[in-house]
Structures are given as C-alpha cells and as structure tokens.
Scaffold this motif. Structure first.
Motif, PDB file in Angstrom:
ATOM      1  N   HIS A 132      -1.931   2.883 -10.997  1.00  0.00           N
ATOM      2  CA  HIS A 132      -1.820   1.782 -11.954  1.00  0.00           C
ATOM      3  C   HIS A 132      -2.942   0.755 -11.812  1.00  0.00           C
ATOM      4  O   HIS A 132      -3.279   0.081 -12.762  1.00  0.00           O
ATOM      5  CB  HIS A 132      -0.458   1.095 -11.854  1.00  0.00           C
ATOM      6  CG  HIS A 132      -0.085   0.655 -10.479  1.00  0.00           C
ATOM      7  ND1 HIS A 132      -0.691  -0.370  -9.825  1.00  0.00           N
ATOM      8  CD2 HIS A 132       0.846   1.162  -9.629  1.00  0.00           C
ATOM      9  CE1 HIS A 132      -0.146  -0.517  -8.639  1.00  0.00           C
ATOM     10  NE2 HIS A 132       0.785   0.402  -8.483  1.00  0.00           N
ATOM     11  N   HIS A 134       7.317   3.576  -4.290  1.00  0.00           N
ATOM     12  CA  HIS A 134       6.448   4.426  -5.108  1.00  0.00           C
ATOM     13  C   HIS A 134       5.430   3.578  -5.868  1.00  0.00           C
ATOM     14  O   HIS A 134       4.248   3.925  -5.944  1.00  0.00           O
ATOM     15  CB  HIS A 134       7.288   5.260  -6.077  1.00  0.00           C
ATOM     16  CG  HIS A 134       6.474   6.089  -7.012  1.00  0.00           C
ATOM     17  ND1 HIS A 134       5.766   7.201  -6.604  1.00  0.00           N
ATOM     18  CD2 HIS A 134       6.230   5.955  -8.340  1.00  0.00           C
ATOM     19  CE1 HIS A 134       5.122   7.714  -7.626  1.00  0.00           C
ATOM     20  NE2 HIS A 134       5.399   6.968  -8.711  1.00  0.00           N
ATOM     21  N   ILE A 135       5.886   2.489  -6.431  1.00  0.00           N
ATOM     22  CA  ILE A 135       4.980   1.608  -7.178  1.00  0.00           C
ATOM     23  C   ILE A 135       3.933   0.999  -6.244  1.00  0.00           C
ATOM     24  O   ILE A 135       2.746   0.926  -6.579  1.00  0.00           O
ATOM     25  CB  ILE A 135       5.772   0.510  -7.904  1.00  0.00           C
ATOM     26  CG1 ILE A 135       6.628   1.121  -9.020  1.00  0.00           C
ATOM     27  CG2 ILE A 135       4.856  -0.562  -8.466  1.00  0.00           C
ATOM     28  CD1 ILE A 135       7.626   0.169  -9.638  1.00  0.00           C
ATOM     29  N   SER A 149       1.410   3.857  -5.014  1.00  0.00           N
ATOM     30  CA  SER A 149       0.709   4.623  -6.037  1.00  0.00           C
ATOM     31  C   SER A 149      -0.605   3.936  -6.414  1.00  0.00           C
ATOM     32  O   SER A 149      -0.621   2.774  -6.806  1.00  0.00           O
ATOM     33  CB  SER A 149       1.596   4.752  -7.277  1.00  0.00           C
ATOM     34  OG  SER A 149       0.882   5.386  -8.301  1.00  0.00           O
ATOM     35  N   ILE A 176       0.413  -6.216  -7.137  1.00  0.00           N
ATOM     36  CA  ILE A 176       1.852  -6.379  -7.275  1.00  0.00           C
ATOM     37  C   ILE A 176       2.376  -7.278  -6.166  1.00  0.00           C
ATOM     38  O   ILE A 176       1.958  -7.178  -5.015  1.00  0.00           O
ATOM     39  CB  ILE A 176       2.555  -5.013  -7.233  1.00  0.00           C
ATOM     40  CG1 ILE A 176       2.091  -4.193  -8.432  1.00  0.00           C
ATOM     41  CG2 ILE A 176       4.061  -5.166  -7.226  1.00  0.00           C
ATOM     42  CD1 ILE A 176       2.684  -2.844  -8.529  1.00  0.00           C
TER      43      ILE A 176
END
Length: 109
Positions: free
Chosen positions: A86, A79-80, A83, A90
């Motif tokens: 944000h 999900h991070i 998505s 990462i």
C-alpha cells in the motif's frame, strides 16, 4: 421638597420602589449588553469556523477496527502493517480493555 434635602428624614415606600426599579433596569440593561456581546462573539466564531472548514483540504482517513474476541482484528492489523503493497504510513491507536494485554505484544512484533 424640604424632606429630600433633610438627610435625617426616614425613607418612604416610594424611595424603596425607586431604588428597586433602578436596580431592575440596570440589571436588565447589563444582561442585554452581555447577550449582545455573546451573540456577536458566536457569530464571529461560526463565520471563522466556516471559513477554516472551506480552506482545509487536509483530510485524515480513519478506519476503526472492532469485533468479537477471535474475529481476526489483530491478524488484519498485522497484515496491513507488514504489507509493503500500500505504501502508506499507518498509525495504530489501541484501546485494550482486558485485564491481560495480549494484542499489545502481538502488535509490537
């Protein structure tokens, strides 16, 4: 006095004691010098480390995700990663211990 000039005279107890004392003193002095040098080096390293730590404004936030099997770690990470909300870059470092790599394929997708 004549005995000291004579190279064939046998060594006495005093001679051995004098040599032992000389070796002991030289050992102690050399260790003291080495300790002083090492102490000075440690002080310099500590001072430089403090200065560099004060100058450093770059901080990298780190989050460690752990949990039991089936607790949703891979779902959260996917999900991070997918998505767009944000706007951050990462990096994932995965340490999979199991005999069969499952999360490896899920995270690559």
């Amino acid at each position: 006095r004549r005995r000291m000039l004579d190279s064939t005279a046998p060594w006495g107890v005093r001679d051995y004691i004098a040599i032992a004392a000389f070796l002991l003193v030289s050992f102690l002095v050399s260790n003291w010098i080495a300790w002083c040098i090492e102490s000075s080096r440690r002080k310099r390293i500590t001072a430089k480390t403090k200065i560099l730590a004060q100058r450093s404004t770059l901080r990298t936030p780190v989050t460690i995700v752990s949990g039991f099997l089936g607790s949703g770690k891979t779902t959260l990470i996917n999900h991070i990663l997918t998505s767009p909300d944000h706007g951050k870059r990462i990096v994932i470092i995965e340490n999979e211990v199991g005999a069969v790599a499952i999360d490896d394929q899920l995270l690559r997708a």
